[in-house]
Design an enzyme around this catalytic site. Structure first.
Site, PDB file in Angstrom:
ATOM      1  N   MET A 267       0.836  -1.198   0.000  1.00 38.87           N
ATOM      2  CA  MET A 267       0.000   0.000   0.000  1.00 38.87           C
ATOM      3  C   MET A 267       0.874   1.253   0.000  1.00 38.87           C
ATOM      4  SD  MET A 267      -3.042  -0.566  -0.566  1.00 38.87           S
ATOM      5  CE  MET A 267      -4.000  -2.053  -0.825  1.00 38.87           C
ATOM      6  N   HIS A 268       1.492   1.484  -1.171  1.00 36.04           N
ATOM      7  CA  HIS A 268       2.401   2.610  -1.340  1.00 36.04           C
ATOM      8  C   HIS A 268       1.690   3.954  -1.124  1.00 36.04           C
ATOM      9  CE1 HIS A 268       4.893  -0.408  -3.451  1.00 36.04           C
ATOM     10  NE2 HIS A 268       3.823  -0.677  -4.169  1.00 36.04           N
ATOM     11  N   ASP A 269       0.625   4.173  -1.884  1.00 34.86           N
ATOM     12  CA  ASP A 269       0.024   5.504  -1.945  1.00 34.86           C
ATOM     13  C   ASP A 269      -0.748   5.901  -0.684  1.00 34.86           C
ATOM     14  OD1 ASP A 269       1.152   5.580  -4.439  1.00 34.86           O
ATOM     15  OD2 ASP A 269      -0.707   5.149  -5.504  1.00 34.86           O
TER      16      ASP A 269
END
Length: 341
Positions: A267-269
């Site tokens: 879950m980068h963003d």
């Protein structure tokens, strides 16, 4: 609680969608405009996703602008294999009935920053194309913005597009370099905060996180994702926002499994979105960041000078660690509470 005025620039995108939902769920987030950048899917599809997703999340008042259809140099590359044919995995959104803003994304960056000098935080979770174009219109953006938060790059970590490059930077390396060069003019307290793969790939959403999120949202029946499920199984929850989110995340988990990461989703963003509201979520280290443009094997590689070897001032604060459990607790609490409303 003091508000954080935000310009969002996204390439929605599964994890971009959760980042948007996190900000919609955060009372201190004042979303001023949402720019659309081609990356995960083409620009027009990104814009359509932004309109429809914001409508579904209860924010049809938020302006959505259309950004550049191509990088500064070359053709646009997209990654439907990672995010699905429309960018949201297995999820299907009803088309929005409203229109895009008349101004384009680069103009929106400039006009919003000029209207509230020193107040606005810019958050980019896709390629930096629109911001690079905005800098051509207004070179003073680095001092007009309160801060810039960027999801992108990889430093002491493998790339996810080539062995040395991260996707957002790899799509438009010239734009990334233009932004880092320009923001060298920002004062130290306003240096861009960069969230690279080094940290974002420690944020592994699991089926248990999805179960907890659905439980916090009061969803029935329970969301029990399993790697033993048939490929493409769909959510049966009665909550329409959660249903889209779970169908998107399931696709993302299947992609990660196919590429050897396990049945999880990075879950980068959403992490970058959380950091835009609360920079203390990341431990950072200052550096001078530049982008390789000509390397045969390393084009799009972000390079950090941690020790001042180049003799150039630091132009970024790079996130080097975080507490993944604390991040997911925060995300589940905020988004779950919002979906209960």
């Amino acid at each position: 609680m003091s508000t954080v005025p935000l310009i969002l620039d996204v390439d929605t995108g599964i994890d971009d969608a959760l980042a948007l939902l996190y900000l919609v769920s955060s009372p201190e987030a004042e979303i001023l405009t949402v720019a659309s950048t081609g990356g995960n899917v083409p620009t027009a599809q990104v814009a359509a996703n932004n309109l429809a997703w914001l409508d579904l999340c209860g924010r049809p008042d938020v302006e959505v602008t259309l950004g550049s259809e191509v990088p500064l140099v070359g053709e646009l590359r997209t990654t439907e294999d990672t995010h699905g044919p429309q960018g949201l995995g297995y999820a299907e959104l009803a088309p929005s009935t409203r229109s895009l803003a008349h101004r384009d994304s680069a103009t929106a960056w400039v006009e919003v920053a000029r209207a509230r000098p020193g107040e606005v935080v810019g958050l980019v979770t896709g390629p930096l194309t629109n911001l690079a174009l905005a800098l051509r219109l207004e070179p003073e953006l680095p001092t007009l913005l309160r801060r810039l938060v960027v999801m992108g790059g990889a430093f002491n970590h493998p790339g996810n597009t080539t062995p040395k490059s991260e996707w957002n930077v790899s799509v438009d390396p010239e734009a990334a370099k233009a932004v880092f060069d320009a923001f060298s003019a920002a004062p130290p307290e306003r240096r861009p905060l960069v969230c690279p793969l080094d940290v974002t790939e420690t944020l592994e959403m699991t089926p248990e996180h999805v179960r907890r999120l659905a439980e916090a949202a009061g969803s029935l029946p329970a969301e029990l994702l399993s790697e033993d499920d048939p490929v493409g199984r769909r959510s049966r929850t009665g909550n329409p926002v959660l249903r889209v989110l779970v169908d998107a995340i399931r696709f993302y988990m299947e992609f990660h499994r196919e590429h050897g990461h396990g049945y999880i989703a990075h879950m980068h963003d959403p992490f970058a979105a959380a950091v835009a509201l609360d920079p203390t979520l990341a431990r950072t280290r200052r550096a001078t960041v530049d982008v390789e443009l000509t390397g045969t094997l390393t084009r799009g590689c972000t390079v950090a000078d941690w020790s001042g070897m180049w003799g150039r001032p630091a132009n970024a604060d790079v996130a080097v660690s975080t507490d993944p459990d604390a991040f997911f607790d925060l995300l589940i609490e905020r988004v779950g509470a919002h979906l209960c409303l």
